[in-house]
Design an enzyme around this catalytic site. Structure first.
Site, short mmCIF file in Angstrom:
data_model
loop_
_atom_site.label_atom_id
_atom_site.label_comp_id
_atom_site.label_asym_id
_atom_site.label_seq_id
_atom_site.Cartn_x
_atom_site.Cartn_y
_atom_site.Cartn_z
CB SER A 29 25.05 44.33 28.28
OG SER A 29 23.92 43.49 28.23
CB VAL A 41 31.51 56.46 37.91
CG1 VAL A 41 32.46 55.45 38.53
CG2 VAL A 41 30.14 55.88 37.66
CG ASN A 54 32.05 45.93 36.66
OD1 ASN A 54 31.47 45.08 36.00
ND2 ASN A 54 31.73 46.18 37.93
CE1 TYR A 106 22.76 47.70 31.30
CE2 TYR A 106 21.90 45.91 29.97
CZ TYR A 106 22.87 46.41 30.83
OH TYR A 106 23.93 45.63 31.20
CB ALA A 107 19.96 47.94 24.43
CB ALA A 108 20.60 53.24 23.95
CE LYS A 156 26.33 48.09 30.46
NZ LYS A 156 27.58 48.31 31.22
N1 LIG Z 1 24.57 40.86 35.75
C1 LIG Z 1 24.29 40.74 34.47
O1 LIG Z 1 23.47 39.90 34.04
C2 LIG Z 1 24.99 41.63 33.47
C3 LIG Z 1 24.86 41.30 32.11
C4 LIG Z 1 25.50 42.11 31.17
C5 LIG Z 1 26.24 43.20 31.58
N2 LIG Z 1 26.34 43.50 32.91
C6 LIG Z 1 27.13 44.67 33.28
O2 LIG Z 1 28.14 44.27 34.19
C7 LIG Z 1 28.43 45.33 35.10
C8 LIG Z 1 28.31 44.83 36.52
O3 LIG Z 1 27.02 44.27 36.70
P1 LIG Z 1 26.65 43.45 38.03
O4 LIG Z 1 25.45 42.66 37.70
O5 LIG Z 1 27.86 42.80 38.56
O6 LIG Z 1 26.19 44.66 38.97
P2 LIG Z 1 25.96 44.81 40.56
O7 LIG Z 1 26.08 43.50 41.26
O8 LIG Z 1 24.71 45.59 40.71
O9 LIG Z 1 27.18 45.76 40.95
C9 LIG Z 1 27.23 47.05 40.38
C10 LIG Z 1 28.46 47.77 40.87
O10 LIG Z 1 28.47 49.08 40.28
C11 LIG Z 1 28.67 50.05 41.29
N3 LIG Z 1 28.03 51.32 40.98
C12 LIG Z 1 26.71 51.53 40.68
N4 LIG Z 1 26.50 52.85 40.51
C13 LIG Z 1 27.69 53.48 40.71
C14 LIG Z 1 28.11 54.82 40.69
N5 LIG Z 1 27.26 55.83 40.41
N6 LIG Z 1 29.41 55.10 40.94
C15 LIG Z 1 30.29 54.10 41.24
N7 LIG Z 1 29.95 52.81 41.28
C16 LIG Z 1 28.66 52.49 41.02
C17 LIG Z 1 28.08 49.43 42.53
O11 LIG Z 1 28.71 50.05 43.63
P3 LIG Z 1 27.91 50.33 45.00
O12 LIG Z 1 27.57 48.96 45.49
O13 LIG Z 1 28.87 51.04 45.83
O14 LIG Z 1 26.72 51.12 44.57
C18 LIG Z 1 28.46 47.97 42.38
O15 LIG Z 1 29.77 47.75 42.87
C19 LIG Z 1 27.46 46.47 34.74
O16 LIG Z 1 28.10 47.39 33.90
C20 LIG Z 1 26.34 45.74 34.01
O17 LIG Z 1 25.66 46.59 33.11
C21 LIG Z 1 25.73 42.74 33.86
#
Ligand SMILES: NC(=O)c1ccc[n+]([C@@H]2O[C@H](COP(=O)([O-])OP(=O)(O)OC[C@H]3O[C@@H](n4cnc5c(N)ncnc54)[C@H](OP(=O)(O)O)[C@@H]3O)[C@@H](O)[C@H]2O)c1
Length: 249
Positions: free
Chosen positions: A137, A60, A86, A150-152, A154
């Protein structure tokens, strides 16, 4: 008839965690879903797990790859009704320990990636009077140590959400965001820290989250689906906390 029947969605970061759960749920509700991953290797395993989702690979942060992926969706499906921004990464560190590379990478993926994908989808979303769901987040609005960068990123996602909601309202495009709290995803499990530290951090979360646990990807993704539902017609510019009460504690 399922409420998403005939609609076309693109979900970024669909190969893991919250994005994967959202892609599967949208597909099960009748949408044609395109799942975006960042690499060919994650694409192959995602396709094996979810053959009913259409898979595309694009980093992305690279505008040309994003544009090519979007062009492929539009030439194949002919329309786009929803975009779920996402894809994201989180690297936690104190201000002193935050390297330039770590800062740039988080802004590139979490902020620029969201902007690039949305720009690429814009014409199609205006045509369909579609919808955008961004993923923020709790960190964006609840200050926590060692998460400032990270907070910034989001915080930026939340600002984009509110501004785009106003800018795109005249085209009938709704823009909302969810703001998840700690969610047990593969990404969280991969945070580089010793096992005991991870368990201690989890224990601390149990004490700070009012509902006393981490969320699951499915219970977070269900709100992406709800905000995107074509039956939800009068909601835009909102950030919905899906965090077991952490945001108000
Ligand atoms: N988990 C939490 O506690 C939490 C809390 C608050 C917010 N969030 C937010 O929720 C979202 C998903 O989090 P998650 O925990 O589900 O993450 P995750 O399990 O690490 O999955 C992240 C996804 O993002 C993709 N991605 C990463 N870098 C990319 C890039 N440069 N281009 C395209 N795709 C990319 C990854 O694809 P690849 O596998 O192909 O790299 C993967 O599919 C994020 O925005 C995160 O900040 C998460």
């Amino acid at each position: 008839m399922k409420s998403f029947d005939g609609s076309v969605f693109l979900v970024s970061g669909a190969s893991s965690g919250i994005g994967e759960a959202a892609a599967v749920s949208l597909q099960q509700r009748g949408a044609v879903v395109y799942g975006l991953t960042s690499s060919a290797s994650t694409l192959a395993s995602a396709r094996e797990r979810h053959p009913a989702v259409h898979w595309l690979s694009a980093d992305v942060t690279r505008r040309s790859e994003v544009d090519t992926a979007m062009a492929a969706v539009l030439s194949e499906a002919g329309r786009l009704d929803g975009l779920v921004n996402n894809a994201g990464i989180y690297t936690f560190a104190s201000l002193e320990a935050s390297s330039e590379e770590m800062m740039r990478r988080q802004f590139e993926i979490n902020v620029f990636g969201t902007v690039f994908l949305t720009q690429a989808a814009l014409t199609a979303l205006k045509d369909s009077r579609g919808t955008i769901v961004n993923v923020s987040s709790t960190s964006a609005h609840k200050a926590m140590p060692d998460q400032s960068i990270y907070a910034a990123t989001k915080g930026a996602v939340e600002s984009l959400t509110r501004a785009w909601a106003l800018e795109l309202a005249r085209y009938g495009v709704r823009v909302n965001a969810i703001s998840p709290g700690p969610t047990l995803t593969p990404g969280i499990a991969k945070i580089p820290m010793p096992r005991e530290m991870f368990e201690a951090a989890k224990e601390q979360i149990l004490q700070t989250v009012p509902l006393g646990r981490m969320g699951t990807p499915e219970e977070v993704a269900q709100w992406i689906v709800t905000l995107a539902d074509p039956a939800v017609t009068w909601l835009t510019g909102q950030i919905v906390g899906i965090d077991g009460g952490l945001g108000v504690s």
